[in-house]
Design an enzyme around this catalytic site. Structure first.
Site, PDB file in Angstrom:
ATOM      1  N   GLY A  13       0.638  -1.617   0.139  1.00 50.33           N
ATOM      2  CA  GLY A  13      -0.049   0.269   0.137  1.00 50.33           C
ATOM      3  C   GLY A  13       0.887   1.095  -0.161  1.00 50.33           C
ATOM      4  N   LEU A  14       0.141   2.857   0.388  1.00 49.23           N
ATOM      5  CA  LEU A  14       0.895   3.674  -0.182  1.00 49.23           C
ATOM      6  C   LEU A  14       2.180   3.471   1.029  1.00 49.23           C
ATOM      7  CD1 LEU A  14       0.560   6.833  -0.629  1.00 49.23           C
ATOM      8  CD2 LEU A  14      -0.853   6.916   1.415  1.00 49.23           C
ATOM      9  N   TYR A 145     -13.740   2.499  11.991  1.00 43.70           N
ATOM     10  CA  TYR A 145     -12.449   2.653  11.797  1.00 43.70           C
ATOM     11  C   TYR A 145     -11.779   3.020  13.179  1.00 43.70           C
ATOM     12  CZ  TYR A 145      -7.884   3.964  10.155  1.00 43.70           C
ATOM     13  OH  TYR A 145      -6.751   4.478   9.425  1.00 43.70           O
ATOM     14  N   VAL A 175      -1.848  10.911   5.221  1.00 45.28           N
ATOM     15  CA  VAL A 175      -0.936  10.639   5.054  1.00 45.28           C
ATOM     16  C   VAL A 175      -0.796  10.762   3.103  1.00 45.28           C
ATOM     17  CG1 VAL A 175       1.064   8.565   5.037  1.00 45.28           C
ATOM     18  CG2 VAL A 175      -0.857   9.023   6.705  1.00 45.28           C
ATOM     19  N   ASP A 279     -18.403  17.332   4.953  1.00 52.68           N
ATOM     20  CA  ASP A 279     -17.301  17.933   5.123  1.00 52.68           C
ATOM     21  C   ASP A 279     -16.314  17.110   6.745  1.00 52.68           C
ATOM     22  OD1 ASP A 279     -16.840  20.454   4.017  1.00 52.68           O
ATOM     23  OD2 ASP A 279     -18.081  21.293   5.626  1.00 52.68           O
TER      24      ASP A 279
HETATM   25  P1  NAP Z   1      -3.842   1.308   1.747  1.00 58.17           P
HETATM   26  O1  NAP Z   1      -2.885   1.927   0.249  1.00 58.17           O
HETATM   27  O2  NAP Z   1      -5.038   1.326   1.204  1.00 58.17           O
HETATM   28  O3  NAP Z   1      -2.278  -0.064   1.599  1.00 58.17           O
HETATM   29  C1  NAP Z   1      -3.194  -1.268   2.390  1.00 58.17           C
HETATM   30  C2  NAP Z   1      -2.330  -2.557   2.354  1.00 58.17           C
HETATM   31  O4  NAP Z   1      -2.679  -3.031   3.235  1.00 58.17           O
HETATM   32  C3  NAP Z   1      -2.305  -3.046   1.044  1.00 58.17           C
HETATM   33  O5  NAP Z   1      -0.842  -3.455   1.402  1.00 58.17           O
HETATM   34  C4  NAP Z   1      -3.386  -4.184   1.389  1.00 58.17           C
HETATM   35  O6  NAP Z   1      -3.001  -5.743   0.739  1.00 58.17           O
HETATM   36  C5  NAP Z   1      -3.117  -4.669   2.806  1.00 58.17           C
HETATM   37  N1  NAP Z   1      -4.959  -5.122   3.091  1.00 58.17           N
HETATM   38  C6  NAP Z   1      -5.869  -4.938   3.399  1.00 58.17           C
HETATM   39  N2  NAP Z   1      -6.681  -5.579   3.849  1.00 58.17           N
HETATM   40  C7  NAP Z   1      -5.534  -6.877   4.016  1.00 58.17           C
HETATM   41  C8  NAP Z   1      -5.750  -8.286   4.152  1.00 58.17           C
HETATM   42  N3  NAP Z   1      -7.601  -8.445   4.762  1.00 58.17           N
HETATM   43  N4  NAP Z   1      -4.928  -9.199   4.438  1.00 58.17           N
HETATM   44  C9  NAP Z   1      -3.695  -8.856   4.373  1.00 58.17           C
HETATM   45  N5  NAP Z   1      -3.338  -7.928   4.097  1.00 58.17           N
HETATM   46  C10 NAP Z   1      -4.208  -6.375   4.117  1.00 58.17           C
HETATM   47  O7  NAP Z   1      -3.108   2.203   2.218  1.00 58.17           O
HETATM   48  P2  NAP Z   1      -2.255   2.757   3.875  1.00 58.17           P
HETATM   49  O8  NAP Z   1      -2.931   3.891   3.277  1.00 58.17           O
HETATM   50  O9  NAP Z   1      -1.264   2.292   2.588  1.00 58.17           O
HETATM   51  O10 NAP Z   1      -2.546   2.358   5.108  1.00 58.17           O
HETATM   52  C11 NAP Z   1      -1.758   1.576   5.632  1.00 58.17           C
HETATM   53  C12 NAP Z   1      -1.629   2.461   7.076  1.00 58.17           C
HETATM   54  O11 NAP Z   1      -1.545   3.717   7.651  1.00 58.17           O
HETATM   55  C13 NAP Z   1      -3.556   1.421   7.903  1.00 58.17           C
HETATM   56  O12 NAP Z   1      -3.111   0.857   9.082  1.00 58.17           O
HETATM   57  C14 NAP Z   1      -3.342   3.011   8.038  1.00 58.17           C
HETATM   58  O13 NAP Z   1      -5.434   2.634   8.865  1.00 58.17           O
HETATM   59  C15 NAP Z   1      -3.300   3.723   7.922  1.00 58.17           C
HETATM   60  N6  NAP Z   1      -3.032   5.157   7.731  1.00 58.17           N
HETATM   61  C16 NAP Z   1      -3.404   5.731   7.178  1.00 58.17           C
HETATM   62  C17 NAP Z   1      -3.430   6.832   6.765  1.00 58.17           C
HETATM   63  C18 NAP Z   1      -3.873   6.882   5.535  1.00 58.17           C
HETATM   64  O14 NAP Z   1      -4.423   8.709   5.006  1.00 58.17           O
HETATM   65  N7  NAP Z   1      -3.696   6.703   3.985  1.00 58.17           N
HETATM   66  C19 NAP Z   1      -3.712   7.976   7.434  1.00 58.17           C
HETATM   67  C20 NAP Z   1      -3.717   7.397   9.161  1.00 58.17           C
HETATM   68  C21 NAP Z   1      -2.899   5.744   9.121  1.00 58.17           C
HETATM   69  P3  NAP Z   1      -3.722  -5.238  -1.566  1.00 58.17           P
HETATM   70  O15 NAP Z   1      -3.340  -4.383  -1.774  1.00 58.17           O
HETATM   71  O16 NAP Z   1      -2.366  -6.265  -1.667  1.00 58.17           O
HETATM   72  O17 NAP Z   1      -4.656  -6.181  -1.436  1.00 58.17           O
HETATM   73  P1  GDP Z   2     -10.624  12.719   6.944  1.00 59.65           P
HETATM   74  O1  GDP Z   2      -9.714  13.139   7.610  1.00 59.65           O
HETATM   75  O2  GDP Z   2     -10.712  10.819   7.252  1.00 59.65           O
HETATM   76  O3  GDP Z   2     -11.774  13.236   6.851  1.00 59.65           O
HETATM   77  O4  GDP Z   2     -10.464  12.353   5.356  1.00 59.65           O
HETATM   78  P2  GDP Z   2     -10.558  12.626   4.134  1.00 59.65           P
HETATM   79  O5  GDP Z   2      -9.238  13.120   3.313  1.00 59.65           O
HETATM   80  O6  GDP Z   2     -11.343  12.173   3.423  1.00 59.65           O
HETATM   81  O7  GDP Z   2     -10.512  13.740   3.875  1.00 59.65           O
HETATM   82  C1  GDP Z   2     -11.677  14.612   3.979  1.00 59.65           C
HETATM   83  C2  GDP Z   2     -12.089  16.004   4.239  1.00 59.65           C
HETATM   84  O8  GDP Z   2     -11.885  16.519   2.391  1.00 59.65           O
HETATM   85  C3  GDP Z   2     -13.490  16.985   4.515  1.00 59.65           C
HETATM   86  O9  GDP Z   2     -13.629  17.464   4.779  1.00 59.65           O
HETATM   87  C4  GDP Z   2     -14.023  16.502   2.366  1.00 59.65           C
HETATM   88  O10 GDP Z   2     -15.207  17.355   2.113  1.00 59.65           O
HETATM   89  C5  GDP Z   2     -13.117  16.628   2.163  1.00 59.65           C
HETATM   90  N1  GDP Z   2     -12.883  16.413   0.027  1.00 59.65           N
HETATM   91  C6  GDP Z   2     -13.321  17.740  -0.566  1.00 59.65           C
HETATM   92  N2  GDP Z   2     -13.281  16.630  -2.213  1.00 59.65           N
HETATM   93  C7  GDP Z   2     -12.253  15.008  -1.423  1.00 59.65           C
HETATM   94  C8  GDP Z   2     -12.937  14.055  -2.343  1.00 59.65           C
HETATM   95  O11 GDP Z   2     -12.753  13.802  -3.616  1.00 59.65           O
HETATM   96  N3  GDP Z   2     -12.871  12.687  -1.618  1.00 59.65           N
HETATM   97  C9  GDP Z   2     -12.392  13.015   0.244  1.00 59.65           C
HETATM   98  N4  GDP Z   2     -11.620  11.898   1.153  1.00 59.65           N
HETATM   99  N5  GDP Z   2     -12.745  14.179   0.997  1.00 59.65           N
HETATM  100  C10 GDP Z   2     -12.776  15.431  -0.041  1.00 59.65           C
END
Ligand code: NAP
Ligand code: GDP
Length: 329
Positions: A13-14, A145, A175, A279
């Site tokens: 993932g990301l 979540y 992120v 929002d």
């Molecule tokens: P992501 O890009 O959606 O990647 C999710 C990863 O989890 C992928 O590698 C996916 O594998 C794997 N996965 C999902 N379901 C699975 C399962 N049942 N068994 C095994 N692997 C599984 O997510 P990310 O943004 O990198 O997030 C990584 C961590 O950061 C997460 O714990 C998330 O909650 C946390 N986080 C993310 C953000 C954000 O803004 N993105 C913010 C705060 C915290 P495949 O793709 O190979 O299916």
């Molecule tokens: P959050 O921080 O968990 O709320 O996650 P988001 O990254 O989805 O950010 C949500 C905020 O961005 C909210 O205020 C939404 O109304 C605004 N937003 C505006 N356009 C978009 C869009 O295309 N996708 C998402 N996810 N949020 C959007």
């Protein structure tokens, strides 16, 4: 020297791909680089469904990790969280419970799990800090979540108290970066708006931003976050979580974010707000004081530079960029 095998769940993932990038590019032996004798495994769901304990055990049996960075999760932005509350609660709880319990069974020396600033209470005194996770209900938009992720902190304490396990957690803010999920509806705001703006420019169609544009968010570049995870793995040994974030004074409004995306994409048209859409939480500013005290200073990539790199990655990789899907369990 005993062999160190670091298993990164969610490695495709990301955040997982960002850690892989840093491990592959930083000099070996440096603070954020791979250490001599270390082996890193980046596992995605194709290597095993972590909702299933048998498949989780098989993955651990295959790699015999000594350290785990646990990222695997069902992840999404505001709108996906609002649609799939039970899936977010149940799947994430199952994944976390299996990974932590199997880590205990396999005597893994250290596990860092990933929470999010979404776990914090909705109504709480700002800035958020590591002591406030459980001091009130989370925002309604993502309570599934948030409760699953909060529970990891409870589990970490219980594993430490009953079995002496070295389990901890990191709490990143929103992120963004290469390899994100750029789905138009289910993604987070940055990848979602980059994709929408890219299509508006390409097809000469309207660029529409959801909500009022007023909410505020803190964003961390995935490559910076990756370095902080590697630092935690090497240098942080405590059950209490650490917020991994830019400063609390670096909140960006969704409107300012949209302006930056318009610039980074090179979109010349007008854009508008669809105020019929949610929002979400208005703001959730988090303090990085604990992090900076522990790490002794860290240079974050300037936001616009990180955004430009992300847009470039997306444009260069449009054909293989990810479109997310939620499957109910
Ligand atoms: P992501 O890009 O959606 O990647 C999710 C990863 O989890 C992928 O590698 C996916 O594998 C794997 N996965 C999902 N379901 C699975 C399962 N049942 N068994 C095994 N692997 C599984 O997510 P990310 O943004 O990198 O997030 C990584 C961590 O950061 C997460 O714990 C998330 O909650 C946390 N986080 C993310 C953000 C954000 O803004 N993105 C913010 C705060 C915290 P495949 O793709 O190979 O299916
Ligand atoms: P959050 O921080 O968990 O709320 O996650 P988001 O990254 O989805 O950010 C949500 C905020 O961005 C909210 O205020 C939404 O109304 C605004 N937003 C505006 N356009 C978009 C869009 O295309 N996708 C998402 N996810 N949020 C959007």
């Amino acid at each position: 020297m005993s062999e160190k095998i670091v298993l990164v769940t969610g490695g495709t993932g990301l955040v997982g791909q960002a850690i892989k990038h840093i491990i592959d590019t930083e000099p070996e032996g440096s603070r954020f680089g791979k250490q001599p004798g270390e082996k890193w495994i980046f596992a995605g769901s194709a290597e095993g469904d972590l909702k299933d304990i048998t498949q989780t055990r098989a993955l651990f049996e295959k790699y015999k990790p000594t350290q785990v960075i646990h990222l695997a999760a069902i992840v999404g932005g505001l709108f996906k969280n609002m649609k799939y509350k039970l899936t977010f609660l149940r799947d994430n709880f199952l994944i976390n419970d299996n990974v932590l319990h199997v880590s205990y069974e396999f005597k893994v020396k250290k596990v860092i799990s990933c929470l999010s600033t979404c776990v914090f209470p909705d109504k709480v005194e700002y800035p958020l800090d590591e002591n406030k996770i459980h001091s009130g209900p989370p925002h309604d938009s993502n309570f599934g979540y948030a409760h699953a992720k909060r529970m990891v902190d409870v589990q970490n304490h219980a594993y430490k108290e009953e079995f002496g396990c070295n389990f901890t957690s990191a709490i990143p803010t929103n992120v963004f970066g290469p390899h994100d999920n750029f789905d138009l509806e289910d993604s987070h705001v940055i990848p979602g708006l980059i994709h929408k703006c890219y299509l508006a420019k390409k097809n000469n169609t309207p660029f529409v931003v959801a909500g009022t544009g007023k909410p505020l968010r803190q964003f961390i570049y995935s490559y910076d976050l990756a370095k902080l995870f590697i630092w935690m793995l090497k240098e942080y040994d405590d059950v209490e979580p650490v917020i991994l974030s830019v400063g609390e004074d670096e909140e960006v409004s969704i409107k300012d974010l949209a302006d930056s995306i318009v610039k980074a994409v090179g979109f010349k048209g007008q854009y508008n707000f669809d105020t019929s859409r949610a929002d979400g939480q208005f703001r959730k500013p988090a303090s990085n004081k604990k992090l900076l005290n522990l790490i002794g200073g860290f240079e974050f990539t300037p936001f616009n530079e990180a955004l430009d790199q992300t847009v470039k990655w997306f444009v260069d990789n449009y054909d293989k960029a990810r479109i997310g899907q939620v499957k109910s369990s």
